[in-house]
Motif scaffolding. Structure first.
Motif, PDB file in Angstrom:
ATOM      1  N   ASP A  88       0.868  -1.375   0.033  1.00 59.87           N
ATOM      2  CA  ASP A  88       0.186  -0.056   0.054  1.00 59.87           C
ATOM      3  C   ASP A  88       0.839   1.250  -0.071  1.00 59.87           C
ATOM      4  OD1 ASP A  88      -2.569  -1.179   0.081  1.00 59.87           O
ATOM      5  OD2 ASP A  88      -2.369  -1.544   2.438  1.00 59.87           O
ATOM      6  N   HIS A  89       0.661   1.953  -0.946  1.00 58.92           N
ATOM      7  CA  HIS A  89       1.370   3.281  -1.210  1.00 58.92           C
ATOM      8  C   HIS A  89       0.601   4.493  -0.449  1.00 58.92           C
ATOM      9  CE1 HIS A  89       4.699   2.052  -4.113  1.00 58.92           C
ATOM     10  NE2 HIS A  89       3.577   1.118  -4.391  1.00 58.92           N
ATOM     11  N   SER A  90       1.560   5.382   0.138  1.00 54.52           N
ATOM     12  CA  SER A  90       0.812   6.318   0.894  1.00 54.52           C
ATOM     13  C   SER A  90       1.759   7.693   0.881  1.00 54.52           C
ATOM     14  CB  SER A  90       0.533   6.260   2.388  1.00 54.52           C
ATOM     15  OG  SER A  90       1.553   5.857   3.216  1.00 54.52           O
ATOM     16  N   HIS A  91       1.062   8.867   0.937  1.00 51.37           N
ATOM     17  CA  HIS A  91       2.019  10.108   1.004  1.00 51.37           C
ATOM     18  C   HIS A  91       1.223  11.204   1.912  1.00 51.37           C
ATOM     19  CE1 HIS A  91       4.413  13.693  -0.071  1.00 51.37           C
ATOM     20  NE2 HIS A  91       5.077  12.796  -0.675  1.00 51.37           N
ATOM     21  N   GLU A  92       1.938  11.445   3.083  1.00 51.47           N
ATOM     22  CA  GLU A  92       1.178  12.142   4.129  1.00 51.47           C
ATOM     23  C   GLU A  92       1.660  13.562   4.088  1.00 51.47           C
ATOM     24  OE1 GLU A  92       1.256  10.512   7.862  1.00 51.47           O
ATOM     25  OE2 GLU A  92       0.486   8.615   7.130  1.00 51.47           O
ATOM     26  N   GLY A  93       0.974  14.378   3.469  1.00 50.47           N
ATOM     27  CA  GLY A  93       1.261  16.103   3.467  1.00 50.47           C
ATOM     28  C   GLY A  93       2.796  16.211   3.024  1.00 50.47           C
ATOM     29  N   ARG A  94       3.750  17.144   3.477  1.00 54.93           N
ATOM     30  CA  ARG A  94       4.914  17.162   2.885  1.00 54.93           C
ATOM     31  C   ARG A  94       6.049  16.038   3.411  1.00 54.93           C
ATOM     32  NH1 ARG A  94       5.607  23.782   3.652  1.00 54.93           N
ATOM     33  NH2 ARG A  94       3.673  24.389   2.288  1.00 54.93           N
ATOM     34  N   GLY A  95       5.596  15.306   4.030  1.00 58.83           N
ATOM     35  CA  GLY A  95       6.528  14.116   4.346  1.00 58.83           C
ATOM     36  C   GLY A  95       6.995  13.313   3.129  1.00 58.83           C
ATOM     37  N   LYS A  96       8.084  12.193   3.639  1.00 57.46           N
ATOM     38  CA  LYS A  96       8.334  11.373   2.564  1.00 57.46           C
ATOM     39  C   LYS A  96       7.448  10.374   2.293  1.00 57.46           C
ATOM     40  CE  LYS A  96      11.405   8.225   4.046  1.00 57.46           C
ATOM     41  NZ  LYS A  96      12.632   7.443   4.358  1.00 57.46           N
ATOM     42  N   ALA A  97       7.124  10.186   0.974  1.00 57.97           N
ATOM     43  CA  ALA A  97       6.444   9.007   0.591  1.00 57.97           C
ATOM     44  C   ALA A  97       6.749   7.572   1.093  1.00 57.97           C
ATOM     45  CB  ALA A  97       6.349   8.857  -1.045  1.00 57.97           C
ATOM     46  N   THR A  98       5.805   6.874   1.526  1.00 57.63           N
ATOM     47  CA  THR A  98       6.202   5.543   2.026  1.00 57.63           C
ATOM     48  C   THR A  98       5.134   4.422   1.445  1.00 57.63           C
ATOM     49  OG1 THR A  98       4.628   5.865   3.775  1.00 57.63           O
ATOM     50  CG2 THR A  98       6.604   6.625   4.216  1.00 57.63           C
ATOM     51  N   ILE A  99       5.462   3.349   1.930  1.00 55.80           N
ATOM     52  CA  ILE A  99       4.657   1.963   1.379  1.00 55.80           C
ATOM     53  C   ILE A  99       4.601   1.180   2.547  1.00 55.80           C
ATOM     54  CG2 ILE A  99       5.296   2.041  -0.796  1.00 55.80           C
ATOM     55  CD1 ILE A  99       7.377  -0.115  -0.118  1.00 55.80           C
ATOM     56  N   LYS A 100       3.242   0.682   3.050  1.00 52.32           N
ATOM     57  CA  LYS A 100       3.279  -0.108   3.868  1.00 52.32           C
ATOM     58  C   LYS A 100       3.195  -1.553   3.254  1.00 52.32           C
ATOM     59  CE  LYS A 100      -0.809  -0.653   6.042  1.00 52.32           C
ATOM     60  NZ  LYS A 100      -2.089  -0.191   7.003  1.00 52.32           N
ATOM     61  N   VAL A 101       3.908  -2.464   3.583  1.00 49.19           N
ATOM     62  CA  VAL A 101       3.981  -3.822   3.155  1.00 49.19           C
ATOM     63  C   VAL A 101       3.517  -4.761   4.148  1.00 49.19           C
ATOM     64  CG1 VAL A 101       5.675  -3.286   1.356  1.00 49.19           C
ATOM     65  CG2 VAL A 101       6.391  -4.096   3.661  1.00 49.19           C
ATOM     66  N   GLU A 102       2.949  -5.996   3.822  1.00 47.93           N
ATOM     67  CA  GLU A 102       2.511  -7.258   4.675  1.00 47.93           C
ATOM     68  C   GLU A 102       3.517  -8.300   4.148  1.00 47.93           C
ATOM     69  OE1 GLU A 102      -0.994 -10.432   5.058  1.00 47.93           O
ATOM     70  OE2 GLU A 102      -1.491  -8.411   4.728  1.00 47.93           O
ATOM     71  N   LEU A 103       4.195  -8.843   4.929  1.00 49.24           N
ATOM     72  CA  LEU A 103       5.334  -9.963   4.485  1.00 49.24           C
ATOM     73  C   LEU A 103       5.076 -11.205   5.158  1.00 49.24           C
ATOM     74  CD1 LEU A 103       8.339  -7.517   5.132  1.00 49.24           C
ATOM     75  CD2 LEU A 103       7.290  -7.990   2.976  1.00 49.24           C
ATOM     76  N   ARG A 104       5.204 -12.379   4.551  1.00 49.28           N
ATOM     77  CA  ARG A 104       5.240 -13.415   5.163  1.00 49.28           C
ATOM     78  C   ARG A 104       6.743 -14.248   5.310  1.00 49.28           C
ATOM     79  NH1 ARG A 104       5.039 -19.164   3.240  1.00 49.28           N
ATOM     80  NH2 ARG A 104       5.243 -18.117   1.255  1.00 49.28           N
ATOM     81  N   ASP A 105       6.915 -14.242   6.487  1.00 47.77           N
ATOM     82  CA  ASP A 105       8.512 -15.040   6.852  1.00 47.77           C
ATOM     83  C   ASP A 105       8.459 -16.542   6.126  1.00 47.77           C
ATOM     84  OD1 ASP A 105      10.416 -16.498   8.294  1.00 47.77           O
ATOM     85  OD2 ASP A 105      10.706 -14.884   9.563  1.00 47.77           O
ATOM     86  N   ILE A 106       9.340 -16.516   5.248  1.00 46.62           N
ATOM     87  CA  ILE A 106       9.420 -17.966   4.559  1.00 46.62           C
ATOM     88  C   ILE A 106       9.763 -18.927   5.582  1.00 46.62           C
ATOM     89  CG2 ILE A 106      10.555 -19.213   2.699  1.00 46.62           C
ATOM     90  CD1 ILE A 106       8.904 -17.040   1.672  1.00 46.62           C
ATOM     91  N   GLY A 107      10.772 -18.780   6.377  1.00 42.02           N
ATOM     92  CA  GLY A 107      11.262 -19.917   7.311  1.00 42.02           C
ATOM     93  C   GLY A 107      10.286 -20.167   8.410  1.00 42.02           C
ATOM     94  N   GLN A 108       9.510 -19.087   8.840  1.00 40.39           N
ATOM     95  CA  GLN A 108       8.636 -19.442  10.255  1.00 40.39           C
ATOM     96  C   GLN A 108       7.081 -19.424   9.853  1.00 40.39           C
ATOM     97  OE1 GLN A 108       9.795 -16.488  13.258  1.00 40.39           O
ATOM     98  NE2 GLN A 108      11.722 -17.402  13.417  1.00 40.39           N
ATOM     99  N   GLY A 109       6.758 -18.896   8.500  1.00 43.35           N
ATOM    100  CA  GLY A 109       5.472 -18.733   8.080  1.00 43.35           C
ATOM    101  C   GLY A 109       4.578 -17.573   8.620  1.00 43.35           C
ATOM    102  N   ASN A 110       5.053 -16.894   9.713  1.00 47.76           N
ATOM    103  CA  ASN A 110       4.114 -15.897  10.266  1.00 47.76           C
ATOM    104  C   ASN A 110       4.178 -14.510   9.368  1.00 47.76           C
ATOM    105  OD1 ASN A 110       7.038 -15.782  11.233  1.00 47.76           O
ATOM    106  ND2 ASN A 110       6.392 -13.879  12.045  1.00 47.76           N
ATOM    107  N   LYS A 111       3.092 -13.880   9.497  1.00 50.01           N
ATOM    108  CA  LYS A 111       3.014 -12.730   8.760  1.00 50.01           C
ATOM    109  C   LYS A 111       3.294 -11.478   9.587  1.00 50.01           C
ATOM    110  CE  LYS A 111      -0.426 -14.640   5.912  1.00 50.01           C
ATOM    111  NZ  LYS A 111      -1.881 -14.334   5.284  1.00 50.01           N
ATOM    112  N   ILE A 112       4.081 -10.442   8.923  1.00 51.62           N
ATOM    113  CA  ILE A 112       4.207  -9.018   9.642  1.00 51.62           C
ATOM    114  C   ILE A 112       3.954  -8.091   8.746  1.00 51.62           C
ATOM    115  CG2 ILE A 112       6.086  -9.834  11.153  1.00 51.62           C
ATOM    116  CD1 ILE A 112       8.060  -8.692   9.336  1.00 51.62           C
TER     117      ILE A 112
END
Length: 244
Positions: A88-112
């Protein structure tokens, strides 16, 4: 033996695949028809299928910017390997553009879930991809795939396909991505033909229908129950009525 394989017609090959699927479900043991008369060429396990030089083509340490990250990419972060599930891409005001990513740990299987800058340097991990043929899926979600070249069989979890497991069809060619000989993810063709099972709502502009795989999609008003339609599996959208 090689000569015998070359002489098989497409019809013969399909018959072997169907018979292999039946025998597999009965004996619960992967079979290789061309190893039945040659024990020394017994069907290999899933682990032995994907050894070097496969591993030698996998690379780490390639840096890309955060803005280039896409769903399905494999990245390295703090010594661990992750699959990108959502971006998910976002840009708040004059701040730096950021992305929010959902990741799956390949080794453990949990999501962060993590946030990073679009200009941050991200370590991209390249994986090996191989084509298989879908054979069947057990009630417990185990998907049985076959290597179309060797007829070796392999079991993976339906979770590797995510929601795309609903599109799986007999003898469909699918792609599986590996890293260090371990299946990371799997995908179906971008365009798949489905049958409209029923219409659940309709307006003058479109209809909402349920497909034979259980998914609900929007279609044009002229589509009716029983029609075969082509669906984009990336976003579950209608493309066109299937050609007869």
């Amino acid at each position: 033996m090689q000569t015998m394989r070359l002489m098989l017609s497409n019809s013969d090959n399909r018959s072997l695949i169907r018979l292999s699927s039946y025998l597999y479900s009965y004996f619960r043991t992967p079979l290789n028809f061309f190893s039945l008369s040659a024990p020394s060429r017994a069907s290999s396990t899933a682990t032995n299928l994907f050894t070097s030089p496969w591993s030698s083509s996998q690379r780490r340490g390639i840096k890309v910017s955060g803005s280039d990250i896409r769903v399905g990419n494999i990245i390295g972060k703090q010594g661990r390997i992750y699959e990108v599930l959502k971006v998910d891409h976002s840009h708040e005001g004059r701040g730096k553009a950021t992305i929010k990513v959902e990741l799956r740990d390949i080794g453990q299987g949990n999501k962060i879930t993590q946030r990073m800058g679009t200009d941050d340097n991200i370590e991209r991990v390249y994986v090996q991809e191989k084509t298989f043929m879908f054979m069947c899926m057990d009630h417990d979600g185990t998907v049985v795939l076959m290597d179309p070249d060797s007829l070796d069989q392999m079991e993976v979890s339906k979770d590797l396909f995510s929601k795309d497991c609903l599109y799986l069809r007999d003898e469909m060619k699918v792609k599986v991505q590996f890293y260090d000989d371990k299946p990371l993810s799997a995908s179906v063709p971008k365009h798949v033909t489905c049958i409209v099972k029923e219409v659940i709502s309709a307006t003058t502009r479109n209809k909402k229908v349920v497909l034979d795989n259980g998914l609900a999609v929007e279609v044009p008003p002229h589509i009716v129950a029983g029609d075969a339609i082509v669906v984009n599996t990336e976003d579950d959208s209608y493309i066109e009525r299937a050609k007869s």
